[in-house]
Design a protein around this motif. Structure first.
Motif, short mmCIF file in Angstrom:
data_model
loop_
_atom_site.label_atom_id
_atom_site.label_comp_id
_atom_site.label_asym_id
_atom_site.label_seq_id
_atom_site.Cartn_x
_atom_site.Cartn_y
_atom_site.Cartn_z
N LEU A 69 0.82 -1.21 0.00
CA LEU A 69 0.00 0.00 0.00
C LEU A 69 0.86 1.26 0.00
O LEU A 69 0.57 2.23 -0.71
CB LEU A 69 -0.92 0.00 1.22
N ALA A 70 1.91 1.25 0.80
CA ALA A 70 2.79 2.42 0.85
C ALA A 70 3.47 2.65 -0.48
O ALA A 70 3.59 3.80 -0.95
CB ALA A 70 3.83 2.24 1.96
N ALA A 71 3.92 1.58 -1.14
CA ALA A 71 4.58 1.71 -2.43
C ALA A 71 3.60 2.19 -3.49
O ALA A 71 3.92 3.06 -4.32
CB ALA A 71 5.20 0.39 -2.84
N ALA A 72 2.38 1.63 -3.49
CA ALA A 72 1.38 2.05 -4.47
C ALA A 72 1.00 3.51 -4.28
O ALA A 72 0.83 4.26 -5.24
CB ALA A 72 0.15 1.15 -4.37
N LEU A 169 0.79 11.96 4.54
CA LEU A 169 0.39 11.91 3.14
C LEU A 169 0.72 10.55 2.54
O LEU A 169 -0.12 9.93 1.86
CB LEU A 169 1.11 13.01 2.35
N LEU A 170 1.92 10.05 2.81
CA LEU A 170 2.34 8.78 2.24
C LEU A 170 1.48 7.62 2.74
O LEU A 170 1.14 6.71 1.98
CB LEU A 170 3.81 8.52 2.58
N PHE A 171 1.11 7.66 4.02
CA PHE A 171 0.32 6.57 4.59
C PHE A 171 -1.16 6.94 4.73
O PHE A 171 -1.89 6.27 5.48
CB PHE A 171 0.92 6.14 5.93
N GLY A 172 -1.59 7.94 4.01
CA GLY A 172 -2.99 8.34 4.05
C GLY A 172 -3.84 7.50 3.11
O GLY A 172 -4.55 8.05 2.25
N PHE A 173 -3.78 6.19 3.26
CA PHE A 173 -4.53 5.29 2.38
C PHE A 173 -6.01 5.67 2.38
O PHE A 173 -6.63 5.78 3.43
CB PHE A 173 -4.38 3.83 2.82
N GLY A 174 -6.56 5.84 1.20
CA GLY A 174 -7.98 6.17 1.10
C GLY A 174 -8.25 7.65 0.98
O GLY A 174 -9.34 8.05 0.56
N GLU A 175 -7.30 8.48 1.35
CA GLU A 175 -7.50 9.92 1.24
C GLU A 175 -7.09 10.39 -0.16
O GLU A 175 -6.05 10.00 -0.67
CB GLU A 175 -6.66 10.66 2.29
N PRO A 176 -7.90 11.21 -0.80
CA PRO A 176 -7.58 11.65 -2.16
C PRO A 176 -6.35 12.55 -2.18
O PRO A 176 -6.04 13.22 -1.20
CB PRO A 176 -8.84 12.43 -2.58
#
Length: 336
Positions: A69-72, A169-176
């Motif tokens: 997830l972090a890489a994507a 920001l980098l780990f804000g999975f789901g946030e636009p």
């Protein structure tokens, strides 16, 4: 060369999705088999070794997911780091997913080798599918050589490498995120010497506060990180066994750091499993074990992970930190 490098940074990262999907399905097959298979007058799932195998396989899947997830996410918000991070993800994610599938095979025992029976014999197809992921877009050795070369190059530039990517920001999975024009973030041949995921591990460990067990695991990662940097600095560009081992250890530290950052930055937003300390405890222990260091099992955490697996399966949800609901028909697609 720039175009090819940029393409590889995407394909190396996204191939991890195949491994995650395979590991999820393999865990689902093994879990349902263990719940239905009667041994010694009770379901196989009641046996401690079976529960431990499933919990450890699930922990491997979650470490892989955090890394992937972090890489994507970085493909959108930190493309300047992907010369390094894509190779790390390509090394870590497939390897962990293969291990998770292997653990499921142990749960299935002889049925893991049959083309009939549990899940209609689908497990054998999964074994073949996941086996290609460590090879696709470069073998594990190719990825380690890429990581080694990037870290050696970065060590020369470390004095000028400053963190630029905010971890929220980098780990804000789901946030636009604001769409980035391709010209604004062109692929780079090197990662620039700054590695926010690993460089900011000190701050992440400090944020664990009074949780002494997790802090101890975090400090182990910090020690390995520093030792790895010293090794690569001393070896320079030499392609020795020690250099490749240092690259491997860096990849594992990166994976552990991704777990810590995910816990600190996203557990409240994601809720559910992501907010359960058990997954982080089991995940960090799996990383430390792979580093060849003593971690000791967290039996309570393993028990909680197995119960989480049962709850997620009963509710037709993905075995993921992200709350993803599967189509209801998926239950019938993987019979016991």
């Amino acid at each position: 060369m720039e175009m090819v490098t940029g393409m590889l940074q995407f394909t190396r990262t996204l191939v991890g999705g195949t491994g995650l999907g395979v590991a999820d399905t393999a865990l689902r097959i093994a879990l349902r088999h263990a719940r239905g298979r009667m041994l010694y007058g009770e379901p196989a799932l009641a046996l401690a070794p079976v529960r431990s195998l499933l919990a450890r396989g699930f922990a491997d899947l979650l470490v892989a997911e955090c890394t992937a997830l972090a890489a994507a996410r970085a493909l959108d918000v930190a493309r300047q780091r992907m010369a390094l991070w894509s190779a790390v993800a390509k090394y870590v994610v497939p390897a962990l997913c293969v291990d998770a599938v292997d653990a499921c095979g142990e749960v299935l025992s002889a049925r893991a080798h049959l083309r009939e029976g549990a899940a209609g014999g689908a497990f054998q197809k999964l074994v073949r599918d996941v086996a290609i992921t460590p090879v696709f877009e470069g073998t594990q050795l190719v990825q380690l050589d890429t990581v080694r070369a990037q870290l050696v190059s970065g060590a020369r530039r470390r004095a000028g490498g400053r963190p630029e990517v905010p971890l929220p920001l980098l780990f804000g999975f789901g946030e636009p995120v604001t769409p980035v024009a391709p010209r604004d973030q062109r692929p780079s041949l090197t990662y620039g010497g700054a590695d926010e995921v690993v460089d900011l591990l000190d701050e992440a460990v400090a944020e664990l506060g009074d949780d002494q067990e997790l802090a101890a695991l975090g400090h182990t990662l910090l020690k390995v990180r520093d030792e790895t940097r010293e090794t690569l600095r001393a070896l320079g560009a030499a392609r020795t066994s020690d250099a490749y081992e240092a690259a491997r250890r860096h990849c594992l530290v990166h994976a552990g750091a991704c777990c810590l950052h995910t816990w600190l930055r996203r557990r409240e937003a994601l809720g559910g499993l992501a907010a359960d300390r058990a997954w982080l405890s089991a995940a960090l222990r799996r990383v430390v074990e792979r580093l060849g260091l003593p971690a000791g099992p967290d039996r309570e955490a393993e028990e909680r992970l197995v119960r989480r697996l049962e709850d997620l399966d009963d509710d037709d949800r993905a075995f993921s930190l992200v709350p993803l609901r599967l189509a209801p028909r998926s239950r019938g697609a993987v019979p016991v």
